[in-house]
Scaffold this motif. Structure first.
Motif, short mmCIF file in Angstrom:
data_model
loop_
_atom_site.label_atom_id
_atom_site.label_comp_id
_atom_site.label_asym_id
_atom_site.label_seq_id
_atom_site.Cartn_x
_atom_site.Cartn_y
_atom_site.Cartn_z
N LEU A 1 -0.79 13.30 58.98
CA LEU A 1 -1.99 12.92 58.23
C LEU A 1 -2.67 11.80 58.99
O LEU A 1 -2.04 10.76 59.27
CB LEU A 1 -1.61 12.46 56.82
N SER A 2 -3.93 11.98 59.32
CA SER A 2 -4.67 10.94 60.04
C SER A 2 -4.80 9.68 59.20
O SER A 2 -5.07 9.74 58.00
CB SER A 2 -6.08 11.45 60.38
N LEU A 3 -4.61 8.55 59.86
CA LEU A 3 -4.88 7.25 59.25
C LEU A 3 -6.04 6.58 59.99
O LEU A 3 -6.20 5.37 59.95
CB LEU A 3 -3.64 6.35 59.28
N GLY A 4 -6.84 7.39 60.67
CA GLY A 4 -7.96 6.89 61.47
C GLY A 4 -7.64 7.02 62.94
O GLY A 4 -6.56 7.49 63.33
N PRO A 5 -8.57 6.59 63.80
CA PRO A 5 -8.37 6.73 65.24
C PRO A 5 -7.09 6.05 65.73
O PRO A 5 -6.84 4.88 65.44
CB PRO A 5 -9.61 6.04 65.83
N GLY A 6 -6.26 6.82 66.44
CA GLY A 6 -5.05 6.28 67.06
C GLY A 6 -3.91 5.99 66.10
O GLY A 6 -2.93 5.36 66.51
N GLU A 7 -4.01 6.44 64.85
CA GLU A 7 -2.96 6.16 63.86
C GLU A 7 -2.75 7.38 62.96
O GLU A 7 -3.69 8.11 62.66
CB GLU A 7 -3.33 4.96 62.99
N TYR A 8 -1.51 7.55 62.51
CA TYR A 8 -1.24 8.65 61.60
C TYR A 8 0.03 8.41 60.80
O TYR A 8 0.83 7.53 61.10
CB TYR A 8 -1.16 9.99 62.34
N LEU A 9 0.17 9.19 59.75
CA LEU A 9 1.39 9.25 58.95
C LEU A 9 2.12 10.51 59.37
O LEU A 9 1.50 11.57 59.49
CB LEU A 9 1.03 9.30 57.46
#
Length: 186
Positions: free
Chosen positions: A45-53
């Motif tokens: 799941l995307s948490l925004g650019p360059g980050e995810y769950l």
């Protein structure tokens, strides 16, 4: 040598169970893939650019115990298992080894705990280097979910990120996400 938040991992007995748990909280992960040789598969799941769950579980189609996120013998409700920080060049902390992984055009180098248990029970981050290739968040739909707070039972951390809250030993790891419909705490 700079550490930057990359992703947080939610452990589950199965991907189906973990996905249902996340969906019940208004979070809708995408199918990720298998980790060949590591005994796991995931959803993201995307948490925004360059980050995810990352929702991670044992892969029933792979032999051998999972070597990370404490999944060998994991039995319980989904929970925050650990998190990962980007570092380049990658330097393994004590009690870890460096492993190479690849899935399609994604290639990364990651530190794996020698015993399969996460550093400091998942409070200390594993380390990852994506090299010059793509990052998983680049191909995930942005649903407006963002990391608000990751609470960690640590006294100190060599990473300056205001979203990481250090609470000292004895407190549980918790994750708070900001979503278009309000905050969700896991």
């Amino acid at each position: 040598m700079t550490l930057t938040f990359d992703h947080v991992a939610i452990a589950a007995r199965t991907l189906d169970e973990g996905a249902a748990w996340l969906r019940a909280r208004g979070l809708h992960p995408e199918l990720g893939g298998r980790h060949p040789g590591l005994g796991t598969h995931n959803m993201l799941l995307s948490l925004g650019p360059g980050e995810y769950l990352e929702l991670i579980a044992r892969d029933p189609d792979q032999d051998g115990p999972p070597r990370w996120f404490g999944l060998d013998g994991f039995d319980g409700p989904p929970c925050v298992a650990g998190w990962v920080a980007r570092m380049s060049p990658l330097t393994p902390p004590p009690g870890t080894q460096v492993a190479q992984a690849r899935r399609g055009d994604l290639a990364w180098t990651i530190t794996l705990p020698d015993a399969g248990q996460m550093p400091r029970g998942g409070a200390q981050p594993m380390r990852i280097d994506w090299g010059q290739g793509p990052h998983p968040s680049d191909r995930l739909p942005d649903r407006g979910v963002r990391l608000s707070r990751l609470t960690l039972p640590l006294e100190a951390l060599a990473l300056d990120d205001r979203r990481l809250m250090l609470t000292g030993a004895g407190t549980p790891k918790t994750l708070t996400l900001t979503t278009p419909t309000g905050d969700v705490t896991l």
